[in-house]
Design a protein around this motif. Structure first.
Motif, short mmCIF file in Angstrom:
data_model
loop_
_atom_site.label_atom_id
_atom_site.label_comp_id
_atom_site.label_asym_id
_atom_site.label_seq_id
_atom_site.Cartn_x
_atom_site.Cartn_y
_atom_site.Cartn_z
N PHE A 46 0.84 -1.19 0.00
CA PHE A 46 0.00 0.00 0.00
C PHE A 46 0.88 1.23 0.00
O PHE A 46 1.60 1.49 0.95
CB PHE A 46 -0.90 0.04 1.24
CG PHE A 46 -2.16 -0.75 1.12
CD1 PHE A 46 -3.20 -0.29 0.33
CD2 PHE A 46 -2.31 -1.92 1.81
CE1 PHE A 46 -4.37 -1.00 0.23
CE2 PHE A 46 -3.48 -2.65 1.71
CZ PHE A 46 -4.51 -2.19 0.92
N GLU A 47 0.82 2.00 -1.04
CA GLU A 47 1.53 3.27 -1.08
C GLU A 47 0.67 4.29 -0.34
O GLU A 47 -0.54 4.12 -0.22
CB GLU A 47 1.76 3.69 -2.53
CG GLU A 47 2.68 2.72 -3.25
CD GLU A 47 2.85 3.08 -4.72
OE1 GLU A 47 2.50 4.20 -5.11
OE2 GLU A 47 3.33 2.21 -5.45
N THR B 126 -0.10 -2.06 5.49
CA THR B 126 1.07 -2.39 4.66
C THR B 126 1.59 -3.79 4.94
O THR B 126 2.15 -4.43 4.05
CB THR B 126 2.20 -1.37 4.88
OG1 THR B 126 2.50 -1.29 6.27
CG2 THR B 126 1.81 0.00 4.37
N LEU C 31 -3.39 4.13 0.33
CA LEU C 31 -3.93 4.01 1.68
C LEU C 31 -4.96 5.11 1.94
O LEU C 31 -6.03 4.85 2.50
CB LEU C 31 -2.80 4.08 2.70
CG LEU C 31 -3.15 3.74 4.14
CD1 LEU C 31 -3.73 2.34 4.25
CD2 LEU C 31 -1.92 3.87 5.01
#
Length: 95
Positions: A2-3, A34, A7
């Motif tokens: 998850f960048e 993450t 997010l």
């Protein structure tokens, strides 16, 4: 996986703040947003390898299906989780 912007988008879609989303992950999944994919992807790949007929499945196809683009990283993550290499699971006689 998850960048930060992803997010944020997930949090907005869930009508939560990023902090609330993180807390929900911790409370319900015992993981962070993450960290969760790092735990789930090897488990799903493991299930696919167990379900494949020995000699008929391809480790590379399973790895790609679960987002592992580098075979070495997949093998390392899999070995860390299951104590063996993916092709060893695929080869096992489970009949």
């Amino acid at each position: 996986m998850f960048e930060p912007e992803l997010l944020t988008r997930v949090a907005v879609a869930a009508h939560l703040s990023v902090r609330s989303l993180r807390e929900a992950f911790r409370r319900h999944l015992d993981a962070t947003p993450t960290g969760y994919p790092s735990r789930v992807r090897p488990a799903r790949a493991h299930a696919d390898l167990l379900a494949a007929s020995p000699g008929r499945g391809r480790v590379a196809a399973v790895a790609a299906r679960w987002g592992f683009v580098q075979p070495g990283r997949f093998a390392a993550a899999y070995r860390a989780a299951y104590g063996c290499l993916p092709h060893e699971t695929l080869r096992e006689d489970r009949g």
